[in-house]
Motif scaffolding. Structure first.
Motif, PDB file in Angstrom:
ATOM      1  N   SER A  90       9.994  15.360   1.443  1.00 13.73           N
ATOM      2  CA  SER A  90      10.843  14.400   0.966  1.00 13.73           C
ATOM      3  C   SER A  90       9.979  13.702  -0.388  1.00 13.73           C
ATOM      4  O   SER A  90      10.540  13.225  -1.334  1.00 13.73           O
ATOM      5  CB  SER A  90      10.751  13.328   1.949  1.00 13.73           C
ATOM      6  OG  SER A  90       9.571  12.582   2.472  1.00 13.73           O
ATOM      7  N   ARG A  91       8.563  13.750  -0.351  1.00 15.77           N
ATOM      8  CA  ARG A  91       7.729  13.444  -1.507  1.00 15.77           C
ATOM      9  C   ARG A  91       7.943  14.455  -2.477  1.00 15.77           C
ATOM     10  O   ARG A  91       8.030  13.880  -3.727  1.00 15.77           O
ATOM     11  CB  ARG A  91       6.367  13.088  -0.771  1.00 15.77           C
ATOM     12  CG  ARG A  91       6.166  12.042  -0.347  1.00 15.77           C
ATOM     13  CD  ARG A  91       4.621  11.964   0.055  1.00 15.77           C
ATOM     14  NE  ARG A  91       3.769  11.835  -0.940  1.00 15.77           N
ATOM     15  CZ  ARG A  91       3.181  10.565  -1.413  1.00 15.77           C
ATOM     16  NH1 ARG A  91       3.934   9.364  -1.029  1.00 15.77           N
ATOM     17  NH2 ARG A  91       2.465  10.858  -2.393  1.00 15.77           N
ATOM     18  N   GLN A  92       7.811  15.532  -2.324  1.00 16.33           N
ATOM     19  CA  GLN A  92       7.840  16.885  -3.203  1.00 16.33           C
ATOM     20  C   GLN A  92       9.271  16.730  -3.896  1.00 16.33           C
ATOM     21  O   GLN A  92       9.405  17.006  -5.279  1.00 16.33           O
ATOM     22  CB  GLN A  92       7.440  18.064  -2.904  1.00 16.33           C
ATOM     23  CG  GLN A  92       6.160  18.295  -2.550  1.00 16.33           C
ATOM     24  CD  GLN A  92       5.613  19.773  -1.912  1.00 16.33           C
ATOM     25  OE1 GLN A  92       6.709  20.522  -1.581  1.00 16.33           O
ATOM     26  NE2 GLN A  92       4.342  20.102  -1.852  1.00 16.33           N
ATOM     27  N   MET A  93      10.334  16.566  -2.881  1.00 19.41           N
ATOM     28  CA  MET A  93      11.550  16.566  -3.736  1.00 19.41           C
ATOM     29  C   MET A  93      12.306  15.270  -4.373  1.00 19.41           C
ATOM     30  O   MET A  93      13.006  15.217  -5.114  1.00 19.41           O
ATOM     31  CB  MET A  93      12.918  16.933  -2.304  1.00 19.41           C
ATOM     32  CG  MET A  93      12.519  18.443  -1.989  1.00 19.41           C
ATOM     33  SD  MET A  93      13.545  18.738  -0.583  1.00 19.41           S
ATOM     34  CE  MET A  93      15.361  18.854  -1.113  1.00 19.41           C
ATOM     35  N   HIS A  94      11.425  14.140  -3.838  1.00 24.26           N
ATOM     36  CA  HIS A  94      11.590  12.912  -4.418  1.00 24.26           C
ATOM     37  C   HIS A  94      13.097  12.600  -3.907  1.00 24.26           C
ATOM     38  O   HIS A  94      13.835  11.764  -4.421  1.00 24.26           O
ATOM     39  CB  HIS A  94      11.776  12.655  -5.743  1.00 24.26           C
ATOM     40  CG  HIS A  94      10.378  12.966  -6.449  1.00 24.26           C
ATOM     41  ND1 HIS A  94       9.201  12.372  -6.230  1.00 24.26           N
ATOM     42  CD2 HIS A  94       9.810  14.164  -7.024  1.00 24.26           C
ATOM     43  CE1 HIS A  94       8.050  12.939  -6.794  1.00 24.26           C
ATOM     44  NE2 HIS A  94       8.575  13.764  -7.572  1.00 24.26           N
ATOM     45  N   ASP A  95      13.538  13.094  -2.527  1.00 18.97           N
ATOM     46  CA  ASP A  95      14.725  12.947  -2.106  1.00 18.97           C
ATOM     47  C   ASP A  95      14.529  12.752  -0.541  1.00 18.97           C
ATOM     48  O   ASP A  95      13.998  13.620   0.060  1.00 18.97           O
ATOM     49  CB  ASP A  95      15.578  14.062  -2.490  1.00 18.97           C
ATOM     50  CG  ASP A  95      17.141  13.818  -2.314  1.00 18.97           C
ATOM     51  OD1 ASP A  95      17.470  13.128  -1.118  1.00 18.97           O
ATOM     52  OD2 ASP A  95      17.937  14.295  -3.145  1.00 18.97           O
ATOM     53  N   VAL A  96      15.463  11.934   0.168  1.00 19.71           N
ATOM     54  CA  VAL A  96      15.445  11.771   1.405  1.00 19.71           C
ATOM     55  C   VAL A  96      15.940  13.266   2.134  1.00 19.71           C
ATOM     56  O   VAL A  96      15.797  13.464   3.391  1.00 19.71           O
ATOM     57  CB  VAL A  96      16.454  10.821   1.944  1.00 19.71           C
ATOM     58  CG1 VAL A  96      17.801  10.936   1.866  1.00 19.71           C
ATOM     59  CG2 VAL A  96      16.259  10.644   3.506  1.00 19.71           C
ATOM     60  N   LYS A  97      16.471  14.016   1.416  1.00 13.74           N
ATOM     61  CA  LYS A  97      17.134  15.514   1.955  1.00 13.74           C
ATOM     62  C   LYS A  97      16.122  16.187   2.370  1.00 13.74           C
ATOM     63  O   LYS A  97      16.309  17.131   3.150  1.00 13.74           O
ATOM     64  CB  LYS A  97      18.250  16.003   0.899  1.00 13.74           C
ATOM     65  CG  LYS A  97      19.227  15.556   0.557  1.00 13.74           C
ATOM     66  CD  LYS A  97      19.872  16.330  -0.385  1.00 13.74           C
ATOM     67  CE  LYS A  97      21.506  15.393  -0.876  1.00 13.74           C
ATOM     68  NZ  LYS A  97      21.881  16.001  -1.962  1.00 13.74           N
ATOM     69  N   GLY A  98      14.683  15.965   1.922  1.00  8.92           N
ATOM     70  CA  GLY A  98      13.534  16.796   2.535  1.00  8.92           C
ATOM     71  C   GLY A  98      13.448  16.504   3.824  1.00  8.92           C
ATOM     72  O   GLY A  98      12.971  17.496   4.541  1.00  8.92           O
ATOM     73  N   VAL A  99      13.825  15.304   4.551  1.00  8.42           N
ATOM     74  CA  VAL A  99      13.782  15.184   5.847  1.00  8.42           C
ATOM     75  C   VAL A  99      14.782  15.670   6.567  1.00  8.42           C
ATOM     76  O   VAL A  99      14.447  16.785   7.762  1.00  8.42           O
ATOM     77  CB  VAL A  99      14.044  13.516   6.072  1.00  8.42           C
ATOM     78  CG1 VAL A  99      13.995  13.285   7.741  1.00  8.42           C
ATOM     79  CG2 VAL A  99      13.059  12.767   5.320  1.00  8.42           C
ATOM     80  N   TRP A 100      15.880  16.131   5.931  1.00  3.91           N
ATOM     81  CA  TRP A 100      17.226  16.793   6.630  1.00  3.91           C
ATOM     82  C   TRP A 100      16.579  18.283   6.652  1.00  3.91           C
ATOM     83  O   TRP A 100      16.762  18.953   7.775  1.00  3.91           O
ATOM     84  CB  TRP A 100      18.134  16.731   5.771  1.00  3.91           C
ATOM     85  CG  TRP A 100      19.033  15.681   5.262  1.00  3.91           C
ATOM     86  CD1 TRP A 100      19.905  15.365   4.216  1.00  3.91           C
ATOM     87  CD2 TRP A 100      18.810  14.392   5.820  1.00  3.91           C
ATOM     88  NE1 TRP A 100      20.433  14.268   4.071  1.00  3.91           N
ATOM     89  CE2 TRP A 100      19.568  13.463   4.838  1.00  3.91           C
ATOM     90  CE3 TRP A 100      17.859  13.576   6.392  1.00  3.91           C
ATOM     91  CZ2 TRP A 100      19.768  11.888   4.911  1.00  3.91           C
ATOM     92  CZ3 TRP A 100      17.918  12.198   6.819  1.00  3.91           C
ATOM     93  CH2 TRP A 100      18.800  11.392   5.865  1.00  3.91           C
ATOM     94  N   TYR A 101      15.977  18.717   5.666  1.00  4.99           N
ATOM     95  CA  TYR A 101      15.485  20.180   5.685  1.00  4.99           C
ATOM     96  C   TYR A 101      14.222  20.251   6.865  1.00  4.99           C
ATOM     97  O   TYR A 101      14.315  21.522   7.587  1.00  4.99           O
ATOM     98  CB  TYR A 101      14.859  20.445   4.682  1.00  4.99           C
ATOM     99  CG  TYR A 101      15.806  21.078   3.481  1.00  4.99           C
ATOM    100  CD1 TYR A 101      17.134  22.082   3.638  1.00  4.99           C
ATOM    101  CD2 TYR A 101      16.398  20.096   2.346  1.00  4.99           C
ATOM    102  CE1 TYR A 101      18.055  22.377   2.645  1.00  4.99           C
ATOM    103  CE2 TYR A 101      17.329  20.332   1.403  1.00  4.99           C
ATOM    104  CZ  TYR A 101      17.984  21.439   1.552  1.00  4.99           C
ATOM    105  OH  TYR A 101      18.978  21.903   0.580  1.00  4.99           O
TER     106      TYR A 101
END
Length: 476
Positions: A413-424
């Motif tokens: 989530s930090r690297q992607m700057h997106d909550v979708k990192g949590v989904w992955y």
């Protein structure tokens, strides 16, 4: 001799046993979910945001404590199923006595600790000041239900261990209906009852649990059931107690740490703002429904495996695994397809904000596509648990959650700057769980946990469990 109580799962059609045994448990889960939705409506719609926030703050504490109790009663289910499958009814009675002592003792200790440390726990959770005192009051009341809830968990596990999933369903139905009726009566003070507001929901839970547990205990004694709780014999509290602890403690640790891990994942999501939290909350309700069949199939498979391992029928355990994969895999595959193809329709049942629905749709496209992995994991975990290897499934769960999901959710989530990192991260953790569980199942190491004992002709002629119970009661 065919026993009068329970269902012999060591003979007959395996697919029929899986369906008929798991169906009542699935219905029970649906009933409990329906009640939670109804209760949320009473609290949210009629008592306001503050009341809903109070329940939300208290839920992780209650869920963690309930997880400890359910983990311990998993050991009861495993040991009862193995003893019942082997027709060792004296051993079954020792399991009942030791489990009764452990569950009562554990529930009383947790209740006492909870009552003493409730303010400190809520402070540590950064509970907002405007709902702090109501949360303390509510949590201290709901904690009083622990001994009765744990008692219901234990009796349900014992009955299911004997292959009886219908009796727990009937009494669960009574409990849900009674609580649903008492909620508005105690919240608003109808029929001359005191007006208790939010605390009325807590008292409704306590009253229904006490009444239903008392009726169930009386009913089991009148039926002369071998799992009817009674005054335990000290001679029954030796090896059976340690065996219950050996299996139950890892399962309890697993349940509590899984709960804590989910709190941390939610905290990571919260950092991305209200929209992300709302999307995660709505999608998580879809998860709850999607996981329900898999969880109940896993519980059914655990009992079937326990009985057949106790009877020494290893070939049937392999068939249980195959049929379990077929059933659980097929159902979760259908649910996965619905989540991927119709995410907006599913999410709009809970939320209508188009921005939230869009973000929730991304969750279902990523995580929902992996539901089938979760379903298959519960099959292999069910076999492993049925053999008594709960430490293994605990390690797998903690590896998936604490080594993979939580750290990966934070990093991605930090690297992607997106909550979708949590989904992955959640989706990847499903792959890890399935890989580890299947690897252990196919290794065959779980077979060592069960002392394979094929009953002799003399043992096959042992009396019915009701006769054993009646004789022990008479001697006492």
């Amino acid at each position: 001799m065919k026993p009068k109580f329970g269902t012999d799962l060591t003979t007959g059609s395996i697919p029929r046993h899986i369906v008929t045994f798991s169906l009542p448990m699935l219905i029970g889960s649906l009933l409990q979910t329906a009640y939670s939705f109804i209760n949320a409506i009473w609290v949210g719609q009629f008592l306001g945001t503050g009341a809903l926030a109070t329940v939300t703050v208290s839920f992780p504490v209650i869920f963690t404590l309930f997880g400890i109790g359910m983990g311990m009663t998993l050991a009861t289910n495993i040991l009862v199923s193995q003893s019942y499958g082997a027709r060792r009814f004296d051993e079954l009675r020792r399991v009942v006595d030791s489990s009764t002592v452990l569950i009562i003792g554990l529930s009383l200790v947790l209740t006492l600790l909870g009552e003493l440390f409730t303010p400190h726990i809520l402070r540590a959770m950064d509970t907002p000041e405007d709902i702090f005192q109501p949360s303390v009051d509510y949590l201290r009341i709901i904690l009083l239900s622990l001994p009765f809830s744990f008692g219901m968990f234990a009796l349900r596990s014992m009955l299911q261990g004997m292959g009886d999933s219908k009796t727990p369903l009937y009494f669960q139905l009574i409990s849900v209906v009674l609580t649903t009726v008492l909620d508005p009566l105690l919240i608003f003070g109808h029929l001359g009852l005191p007006r208790l507001g939010l605390n009325g929901t807590a008292w409704a839970t306590i009253v229904s649990q006490v009444l239903v547990l008392a009726v169930l205990v009386v009913w089991l004694h009148r039926q002369k059931s071998p799992v009817a709780p009674g005054w335990p014999r000290l001679s029954h509290l030796g090896p059976a107690t340690w065996q219950t602890l050996r299996i139950g403690v890892p399962a309890s640790i697993q349940q509590s740490l899984v709960s804590l891990g989910m709190v941390l994942v939610t905290g990571i999501v919260n950092r991305f703002g209200e929209i992300s939290t709302a999307a995660f909350g709505a999608a998580s309700r879809i998860d709850q429904i999607a996981f329900m069949p898999a969880i109940n199939f896993g519980m059914a498979i655990s009992t079937l495996a326990g009985q057949n391992l106790g009877a020494g029928h290893l070939s049937r355990v392999r068939q249980i695994f195959a049929w379990g994969c077929a059933f659980s895999g097929a159902i979760t595959l259908v649910i996965s397809a619905m989540a991927v193809l119709f995410p907006e329709a599913l999410l709009k049942v809970f939320i209508t904000d188009p921005v939230v629905v869009e973000l929730g749709t991304s969750y279902l496209h990523i995580v929902g596509a992996c539901y089938v992995l979760f379903g298959l994991t519960f099959v292999s975990n069910g076999i492993i648990n049925g053999a008594g290897s709960t430490m293994v499934t605990t390690v797998i769960s903690l590896l998936s959650l604490w080594v993979v999901r939580v750290p990966l959710a934070y990093v991605l989530s930090r690297q992607m700057h997106d909550v979708k990192g949590v989904w992955y991260a959640i989706a990847i953790s499903f792959f890890v769980s399935l890989g580890c569980s299947m690897a252990y199942y196919f290794s065959g190491h779980w077979k060592r946990k069960v002392a394979h004992h094929k009953p002799t002709l003399i043992e096959q002629a042992k009396p019915d469990p009701s006769e054993v119970f009646a004789n022990e009661a008479g001697e006492a």
